[in-house]
Write an enzyme that holds these catalytic residues in place. Structure first.
Site, PDB file in Angstrom:
ATOM      1  N   HIS A  34      13.257  53.730  71.986  1.00 12.28           N
ATOM      2  CA  HIS A  34      11.940  53.183  72.341  1.00 12.28           C
ATOM      3  C   HIS A  34      11.617  53.363  73.810  1.00 12.28           C
ATOM      4  CE1 HIS A  34       8.835  49.871  71.037  1.00 12.28           C
ATOM      5  NE2 HIS A  34       8.275  50.979  71.463  1.00 12.28           N
TER       6      HIS A  34
ATOM      7  N   ASP B 287       8.055  45.138  67.783  1.00  9.01           N
ATOM      8  CA  ASP B 287       9.471  45.363  68.054  1.00  9.01           C
ATOM      9  C   ASP B 287      10.228  44.057  67.850  1.00  9.01           C
ATOM     10  OD1 ASP B 287      11.959  46.172  69.177  1.00  9.01           O
ATOM     11  OD2 ASP B 287      10.966  47.380  70.699  1.00  9.01           O
TER      12      ASP B 287
ATOM     13  N   HIS C  40      12.637  43.473  69.876  1.00  5.14           N
ATOM     14  CA  HIS C  40      13.100  43.237  71.245  1.00  5.14           C
ATOM     15  C   HIS C  40      11.932  43.314  72.221  1.00  5.14           C
ATOM     16  CE1 HIS C  40      16.244  45.210  68.809  1.00  5.14           C
ATOM     17  NE2 HIS C  40      17.047  44.318  69.365  1.00  5.14           N
TER      18      HIS C  40
ATOM     19  N   ASP D 275      12.328  44.269  75.462  1.00 10.22           N
ATOM     20  CA  ASP D 275      12.561  45.464  76.293  1.00 10.22           C
ATOM     21  C   ASP D 275      11.995  45.320  77.704  1.00 10.22           C
ATOM     22  OD1 ASP D 275      13.817  46.649  74.129  1.00 10.22           O
ATOM     23  OD2 ASP D 275      12.049  47.733  73.463  1.00 10.22           O
TER      24      ASP D 275
ATOM     25  N   HIS E 285      17.169  51.741  76.907  1.00  9.02           N
ATOM     26  CA  HIS E 285      16.206  51.270  75.906  1.00  9.02           C
ATOM     27  C   HIS E 285      15.866  49.790  76.070  1.00  9.02           C
ATOM     28  CE1 HIS E 285      20.016  50.646  73.342  1.00  9.02           C
ATOM     29  NE2 HIS E 285      19.574  49.440  73.617  1.00  9.02           N
TER      30      HIS E 285
ATOM     31  N   ASP F  47       8.157  50.101  66.693  1.00  7.02           N
ATOM     32  CA  ASP F  47       9.601  50.288  66.561  1.00  7.02           C
ATOM     33  C   ASP F  47      10.002  49.834  65.161  1.00  7.02           C
ATOM     34  OD1 ASP F  47      12.457  49.780  66.658  1.00  7.02           O
ATOM     35  OD2 ASP F  47      12.332  49.747  68.836  1.00  7.02           O
TER      36      ASP F  47
ATOM     37  N   ASP G 217      12.568  48.537  64.085  1.00  4.22           N
ATOM     38  CA  ASP G 217      13.272  47.257  63.981  1.00  4.22           C
ATOM     39  C   ASP G 217      12.329  46.056  64.080  1.00  4.22           C
ATOM     40  OD1 ASP G 217      12.923  46.639  66.750  1.00  4.22           O
ATOM     41  OD2 ASP G 217      14.790  47.634  67.268  1.00  4.22           O
TER      42      ASP G 217
ATOM     43  N   GLU H 295      12.620  54.834  66.548  1.00  6.77           N
ATOM     44  CA  GLU H 295      13.838  54.150  66.116  1.00  6.77           C
ATOM     45  C   GLU H 295      14.114  54.219  64.610  1.00  6.77           C
ATOM     46  OE1 GLU H 295      16.095  53.036  68.086  1.00  6.77           O
ATOM     47  OE2 GLU H 295      15.179  52.492  70.001  1.00  6.77           O
TER      48      GLU H 295
END
Length: 362
Positions: free
Chosen positions: A156, A183, A185, A187, A200, A286, A288, A331
């Site tokens: 990502h 996402d 996360h 980040d 990432h 993303d 995830d 991802e």
């Protein structure tokens, strides 16, 4: 690391030299002039390129099924290594298209090195700079050619490159910017606070002006984006420093608890509030973001993500605005997938972003 791009074009055009797209001119002339795909009605072509396992085959099959009604011409540049490559060629032959396989962006491999004290404690910084700049340049070239760029990537952090180009384009067009970060996360670690040194974990921080000069200055202005440009959706794995950063910078974040409490519909109403014709909407998706029960094929799975229906509603509400102008899809890892279910699901959701709807009362 392979990168891929889609583009939407308003009229016949010269193709992007950065990506070395080559087509037979007669094939271009045969292309249908009207693209009608859900809410998106644009004149032109759909261009697809793909890396191994990126879900391109399923996307082409899904789009191809719509050709008689949607009036779409699909040009694809596939890689020799891509899954279903021969099937793709059969599809294009049936469509009467001439396709030249020219591959993808290329660059250094990931050396999986240790934290480097000479690189602010980050891992593999030179390689990350190369790839992020390459993505920026390719996305910027798509904008310059009048196309809608879609980046298919792995890590990502590549979105730091694509969104830097998006920010540059929005400024050049005099438009406001809205970035949706879908996402698990946030980040938003900085090099100083990153517990792992993994690149990432820092792309949003880079976009907000924190990090190595090469990564924060690609858009031609630092920071590339402002906190008010960002909207988090679906985050649920956030370090303590990241929580403080999000609060201190005033970034709107709809984590999974907020989605549980509000419901996806209300959360997305708030995320999309204030969009108008002067807003460039970028979606950075993303895999995830999704719950690993339905999307196992991604490298940093976190339980409790968006369900299938929540994700579909999220994408459909974005499509309802008619304002998505650029997209990242990252991802998806075929090596971790189970019977290709993640790639197929992501393709399904991307279709929804472009107007496919489950609604029957509209």
């Amino acid at each position: 690391m392979y990168k891929s791009f889609f583009g939407l074009k308003s009229k016949p055009f010269r193709l992007n030299p950065h990506l070395r797209f080559l087509f037979n001119s007669e094939a271009i002339q045969r292309a249908v002039n009207t693209l009608k795909y859900g809410l998106y009605q644009r004149e032109g072509l759909v261009l697809l390129t793909g890396a191994p396992g990126c879900g391109k085959t399923m996307l082409v099959q899904n789009v191809s099924r719509r050709l008689p009604d949607a009036g779409i011409q699909v040009f694809t540049i596939a890689t020799p290594r891509a899954n279903g490559h021969s099937l793709l060629l059969q599809i294009f032959a049936a469509l009467g298209l001439d396709v030249l396989d020219t591959g993808n962006l290329s660059g250094p491999v990931n050396p999986r090195g240790p934290r480097d004290p000479q690189a602010a404690g980050l891992r593999n910084l030179p390689e990350a700079i190369f790839w992020t700049q390459a993505v920026h340049d390719a996305v910027w070239a798509q904008f310059q050619a009048g196309r809608m760029p879609i980046m298919l990537g792995g890590d990502h952090h590549l979105a730091a490159g694509s969104i830097s180009a998006v920010a540059r384009h929005a400024r050049a067009q005099g438009k406001k910017l809205r970035v949706l970060w879908l996402d698990a996360h946030s980040d938003i670690n900085t090099p100083d606070t990153s517990p792992s040194g993994n690149i990432h974990g820092i792309p949003v921080a880079n976009l907000l002006g924190f990090g190595p000069h090469e990564l924060i200055s690609m858009s031609g202005e630092t920071p590339a984006i402002k906190p008010e440009n960002m909207r988090y959706v679906g985050i649920r794995s956030v370090d303590e420093h990241e929580k403080r950063m999000i609060r201190q910078m005033g970034i709107q974040a709809f984590d999974m608890r907020a989605i549980d409490e509000l419901g996806m519909r209300e959360a997305m109403h708030r995320v999309l509030d204030g969009l108008d014709d002067d807003t460039h909407l970028h979606v950075s998706f993303d895999a995830d973001f999704l719950d690993p029960e339905i999307a196992p094929g991604t490298g940093t799975r976190v339980r409790g993500g968006a369900t299938y229906r929540e994700a579909q509603l999220c994408m459909e509400m974005i499509a309802d605005t008619g304002r998505m102008a650029s997209l990242d899809v990252v991802e998806v890892n075929p090596a971790l997938d189970i019977r290709n279910q993640t790639a197929e699901l992501v393709v399904d959701l991307v279709e929804s972003l472009f107007g496919k709807s489950t609604l029957i009362n509209r």
